[in-house]
Design an enzyme around this catalytic site. Structure first.
Site, PDB file in Angstrom:
ATOM      1  N   ASP A  11      29.565  42.517  38.974  1.00 39.55           N
ATOM      2  CA  ASP A  11      30.420  43.693  38.864  1.00 39.55           C
ATOM      3  C   ASP A  11      30.855  43.840  37.403  1.00 39.55           C
ATOM      4  OD1 ASP A  11      32.307  45.757  39.736  1.00 39.55           O
ATOM      5  OD2 ASP A  11      33.857  44.237  39.486  1.00 39.55           O
ATOM      6  N   ASP A  13      33.937  46.218  35.885  1.00 39.02           N
ATOM      7  CA  ASP A  13      35.386  46.289  35.668  1.00 39.02           C
ATOM      8  C   ASP A  13      36.121  45.319  36.588  1.00 39.02           C
ATOM      9  OD1 ASP A  13      34.785  48.347  33.881  1.00 39.02           O
ATOM     10  OD2 ASP A  13      35.004  49.877  35.431  1.00 39.02           O
TER      11      ASP A  13
END
Length: 152
Positions: A11, A13
């Protein structure tokens, strides 16, 4: 036939960089120092590093694809300095109400990346900050999930 590769689907953020809410300005880019050795270890073991990220700020009109791409380019440059090549950023620009197959926790982005790079999904790993998106996506694929920095 060539041997399939392993990947770390990571991922963006909240996992690679601090999440300021629709993070897209290079001036807001701050890396989590503790993710660097984790990714370096996997990279050195031969894993392909691929970023899988929801970026609904694009379809919400908060920032452009070009803004996101500039942010991603800078992020990749920082990781290269630490000896980690991010192979590619796969992103979903859709809002939750658009019900696409690429928005996490759906598995579309990983499936696209696996097809493009010849990746064995079952031998791969998801690293993220959210059980409800990253963890659920990993669970749907039947692969390992490592939670970092996260919530829920």
């Amino acid at each position: 036939m060539d041997k399939l590769r392993k990947a770390v689907f990571v991922d963006r953020d909240g996992t690679l960089n601090y999440d300021n809410g629709y993070t897209h300005k290079i001036s807001d880019l701050k890396i989590y120092d503790d993710i660097i050795p984790v990714l370096k270890d996997y990279y050195d073991q031969g894993y392909v590093i691929i970023v899988i990220t929801n970026q609904s700020g694009i379809n919400r009109g908060y920032y452009s694809i070009e803004d996101m791409e500039a942010f991603n380019t800078r992020l990749a440059e920082i990781f290269i300095k630490h000896g980690i090549k991010i192979e590619e950023f796969f992103y979903c620009p859709h809002r939750p109400d658009e019900h696409c197959s690429c928005r996490k926790p759906e598995t579309g982005l990983i499936e696209m990346a696996a097809e493009k790079y010849g990746i064995d999904i079952k031998s791969s790993i998801v690293i993220g900050d959210s059980e409800s998106t990253d963890g659920k996506m990993a669970s749907r694929l039947g692969i390992k999930f490592i939670k970092v920095h996260g919530y829920n």
